[in-house]
Design a protein around this motif. Structure first.
Motif, PDB file in Angstrom:
ATOM      1  N   ARG A 294      55.135   8.405 130.011  1.00 46.82           N
ATOM      2  CA  ARG A 294      54.818   9.831 129.970  1.00 46.82           C
ATOM      3  C   ARG A 294      54.136  10.191 128.650  1.00 46.82           C
ATOM      4  NH1 ARG A 294      59.400  13.218 133.118  1.00 46.82           N
ATOM      5  NH2 ARG A 294      57.590  14.542 133.390  1.00 46.82           N
ATOM      6  N   TRP A 295      54.605   9.594 127.565  1.00 45.98           N
ATOM      7  CA  TRP A 295      53.969   9.824 126.269  1.00 45.98           C
ATOM      8  C   TRP A 295      52.524   9.324 126.290  1.00 45.98           C
ATOM      9  CZ3 TRP A 295      51.804   6.576 122.602  1.00 45.98           C
ATOM     10  CH2 TRP A 295      51.601   7.098 121.317  1.00 45.98           C
ATOM     11  N   LEU A 296      52.341   8.138 126.855  1.00 44.30           N
ATOM     12  CA  LEU A 296      51.011   7.533 126.857  1.00 44.30           C
ATOM     13  C   LEU A 296      50.014   8.340 127.683  1.00 44.30           C
ATOM     14  CD1 LEU A 296      49.101   5.199 126.141  1.00 44.30           C
ATOM     15  CD2 LEU A 296      49.982   3.982 128.152  1.00 44.30           C
TER      16      LEU A 296
ATOM     17  N   HIS B 155      68.379   6.036 121.296  1.00 42.97           N
ATOM     18  CA  HIS B 155      67.372   6.321 122.320  1.00 42.97           C
ATOM     19  C   HIS B 155      67.033   7.802 122.397  1.00 42.97           C
ATOM     20  CE1 HIS B 155      70.933   7.398 124.604  1.00 42.97           C
ATOM     21  NE2 HIS B 155      70.169   7.947 125.499  1.00 42.97           N
ATOM     22  N   ILE B 156      68.003   8.703 122.169  1.00 41.26           N
ATOM     23  CA  ILE B 156      67.691  10.145 122.200  1.00 41.26           C
ATOM     24  C   ILE B 156      66.784  10.498 121.025  1.00 41.26           C
ATOM     25  CG2 ILE B 156      68.649  12.472 122.136  1.00 41.26           C
ATOM     26  CD1 ILE B 156      71.222  11.357 123.331  1.00 41.26           C
ATOM     27  N   TRP B 157      67.065   9.941 119.864  1.00 38.89           N
ATOM     28  CA  TRP B 157      66.235  10.183 118.678  1.00 38.89           C
ATOM     29  C   TRP B 157      64.801   9.737 118.932  1.00 38.89           C
ATOM     30  CZ3 TRP B 157      63.540   6.947 115.317  1.00 38.89           C
ATOM     31  CH2 TRP B 157      63.129   7.516 114.112  1.00 38.89           C
TER      32      TRP B 157
ATOM     33  N   GLN C 223      61.183  12.114 119.236  1.00 41.95           N
ATOM     34  CA  GLN C 223      59.889  11.944 118.569  1.00 41.95           C
ATOM     35  C   GLN C 223      58.752  12.078 119.567  1.00 41.95           C
ATOM     36  OE1 GLN C 223      60.616  11.686 115.257  1.00 41.95           O
ATOM     37  NE2 GLN C 223      62.694  11.568 116.064  1.00 41.95           N
ATOM     38  N   MET C 224      58.917  11.459 120.737  1.00 42.20           N
ATOM     39  CA  MET C 224      57.865  11.525 121.746  1.00 42.20           C
ATOM     40  C   MET C 224      57.733  12.925 122.322  1.00 42.20           C
ATOM     41  SD  MET C 224      58.096   7.821 123.684  1.00 42.20           S
ATOM     42  CE  MET C 224      59.879   7.761 123.852  1.00 42.20           C
ATOM     43  N   CYS C 225      58.855  13.604 122.533  1.00 44.75           N
ATOM     44  CA  CYS C 225      58.798  14.981 123.039  1.00 44.75           C
ATOM     45  C   CYS C 225      58.030  15.882 122.071  1.00 44.75           C
ATOM     46  CB  CYS C 225      60.208  15.526 123.249  1.00 44.75           C
ATOM     47  SG  CYS C 225      61.039  14.900 124.726  1.00 44.75           S
TER      48      CYS C 225
ATOM     49  N   TRP D 219      56.734  19.001 124.004  1.00 48.18           N
ATOM     50  CA  TRP D 219      57.894  19.357 124.813  1.00 48.18           C
ATOM     51  C   TRP D 219      59.041  19.771 123.900  1.00 48.18           C
ATOM     52  CZ3 TRP D 219      58.722  14.906 128.917  1.00 48.18           C
ATOM     53  CH2 TRP D 219      57.541  14.722 129.646  1.00 48.18           C
ATOM     54  N   ASN D 220      59.951  20.528 124.446  1.00 48.17           N
ATOM     55  CA  ASN D 220      61.182  20.846 123.737  1.00 48.17           C
ATOM     56  C   ASN D 220      62.105  19.627 123.791  1.00 48.17           C
ATOM     57  OD1 ASN D 220      63.523  21.874 122.649  1.00 48.17           O
ATOM     58  ND2 ASN D 220      63.823  23.453 124.197  1.00 48.17           N
TER      59      ASN D 220
END
Length: 521
Positions: A439-441, A484-486, A490-492, A497-498
């Motif tokens: 999704r980031w990509l 993994h949340i951290w 970063q990607m959000c 995104w929030n």
């Protein structure tokens, strides 16, 4: 956007995700798969293999498991069927070219400049996905009706989804005259055992003395299969080098593990790359809580599995185990087989081959064997390096054999333009991780955000690699582990995104995060 051609290499989990999200942005993907079916490692695996992550954590964010799958840990056939249903649901198969093996990729720039030249601006001044005017040439070997042919595809962007756990098998090195060449039996890698097919694999080990080298998921599954076939008459010996905190389930003392390690509060206890003074101080002050949680889980493992009885209590903590993505689920009744004698556990920091078996360092006796199966992992980094024709690109992606592949956001390399890797970073739920990276990509491909300058990306990569190295055991696995949340945060932020995905203070801090939390932007 439809004019942009995107090549995706591999039709496993990460390849299917990449194809789905690339399509969602209006691009034109072509997926190259060397096999004649989708699924990656799930298409060729051991009969005993089951998902070792609870299915609630291993699912597509917008495509939950069907209600017919009631098991918490589905078997490999159910996982493959789930992936096939996902491919059908989003009409992905028509974009896949089966029996098409990507042999190499080469980047060609439109400018009259040598690709090998140094000092070029990498991703371009715009720092966008298509900042350069160049193209990738993808060399593909296609097999059809017993004939092979080579074709060249020219594309705007390459997404490599070849995974870590296939391709180049890893074999330990032995002194001259003490390796497999000395042994008169059969020595194979776990990859070869998996590709045999279930019936042929059974016949291969039937009636033979088998030694399995390793103590991760593949080794445990193979040992169970051998014990099923040969029983106590021909025990399967498992040679292991290091004890691990393997688990029988994900419910220590009845509490789902995700409530202990998959929420924001658990990450508040952890030091993170580039931490400021306050977060670092807070993680240090809360370190006793971190220690108590780890000991809580360890006590449950020792209660459920007889690791104390067999002298297999690890010297490292459970926190180290989960932070390095080395957590493995023990097959049901595995230690019952150890108890009855159809599986024999033997610690062997080092061993050598002999004519009729193996010799363990420090032991006077030899272990007789007919077959040795090396469940010793793969050289995934080397496989990634070898796909490039360009030596400078090879040096960029892997500086030397003992290095680790380092990528910005675990997806792209600042010095290799119009190119991404999905599926090399690990987590306790790889599908969940791969989907976020896809999704980031695609947001980058669609021009929704720009990359930082090269120097900033490389600084970020260096901080992350230093963090992994300082975490101790298994850092070269390039694991997101307990952060993994951290990482998703970063990607959000990059995507606009929030990062706070839940409603309410308690839910945000103490409820576990999972795939469904990222189903929508």
């Amino acid at each position: 956007m439809g004019e942009r051609k995107i090549a995706i290499v591999g039709a496993g989990v990460s390849g299917l995700l990449a194809c789905k999200y690339v399509l969602s942005k209006g691009f034109d993907p072509v997926v190259f798969e060397c096999r004649d079916n989708i699924g990656g490692i799930w298409a060729e695996t051991f009969e005993m293999t089951r998902l070792q992550t609870p299915k609630i954590m291993y699912q597509f964010s917008d495509f939950p498991w069907p209600s017919s799958v009631v098991e918490e840990f589905p078997d490999h056939c159910q996982v493959l069927e789930y992936m096939e249903e996902y491919a059908r649901r989003f009409d992905l198969v028509r974009h896949i070219r089966f029996r098409s093996k990507v042999v190499s990729v080469r980047y060609e720039r439109d400018a009259d400049e040598d690709e090998e030249a140094e000092g070029w601006d990498f991703w371009g001044e715009s720092r966008e996905a298509f900042g350069w005017k160049g193209k990738w040439e993808v060399q593909v070997e296609t097999s059809s009706d017993g004939h092979t042919s080579m074709e060249t595809y020219v594309v705007d962007f390459v997404i490599l989804c070849i995974g870590r756990f296939s391709g180049n098998p890893n074999f330990p090195e032995f002194p001259p005259g003490k390796g497999p060449e000395t042994f008169h039996g059969k020595v194979i890698h776990s990859m070869d055992y998996a590709t045999m097919g279930h019936e042929r694999a059974k016949e291969f080990v039937r009636g033979k003395s088998v030694v399995v080298v390793g103590f991760r998921k593949s080794a445990l599954d193979i040992a169970m299969e051998c014990s099923n076939i040969n029983g106590v008459e021909r025990p399967c010996m498992v040679l292991y080098r290091t004890e691990h905190w393997n688990v029988s389930d994900y419910r220590p003392w009845g509490i789902p593990l995700r409530f202990l390690y998959f929420n924001r509060f658990s990450e508040l206890l952890m030091h993170k790359p580039g931490d400021g003074l306050l977060p670092c101080l807070l993680a240090s002050v809360l370190s006793p809580v971190r220690w108590v949680i780890s000991k809580f889980v360890e006590s449950d493992i020792k209660r459920k599995l007889p690791i104390e009885k067999y002298g297999m209590v690890p010297k490292h903590s459970f926190l180290q185990q989960i932070s390095s993505c080395l957590l493995t689920t023990v097959p049901a009744r595995f230690y019952n087989r150890v108890e009855e004698g159809s599986i024999v556990l033997k610690k062997a920091p080092k061993f050598e081959f002999r004519r009729d078996g193996i010799s363990i360092e420090g032991k006077l006796t030899e272990v007789k064997a007919d077959v040795v199966i090396m469940a010793t992992g793969f050289k995934g980094d080397q496989k990634l390096r070898d796909i490039f024709e360009s030596q400078p690109f090879r040096n960029c992606i892997l500086r030397h054999p003992s290095a680790v592949v380092s990528l910005y956001r675990e997806c792209i390399h600042p010095r290799i333009p119009q190119f991404a890797v999905i599926g090399f970073s690990k987590n306790l739920s790889n599908l969940y991780t791969f989907e976020m990276h896809c999704r980031w990509l695609v947001e980058l491909l669609a021009g929704k955000f720009r990359l930082p300058p090269v120097c900033e990306m490389e600084k970020d990569m260096e901080e992350w690699e230093n963090y992994l190295e300082s975490s101790g055991k298994g850092y070269r696995k390039f694991c997101q582990g307990a952060l993994h949340i951290w990482n998703n945060d970063q990607m959000c932020k990059d995507m606009g995104w929030n990062p706070r995905r839940k409603t309410g203070f308690f839910s945000e801090w103490f409820e576990p995060y999972g795939p469904s939390d990222y189903a929508s932007p």
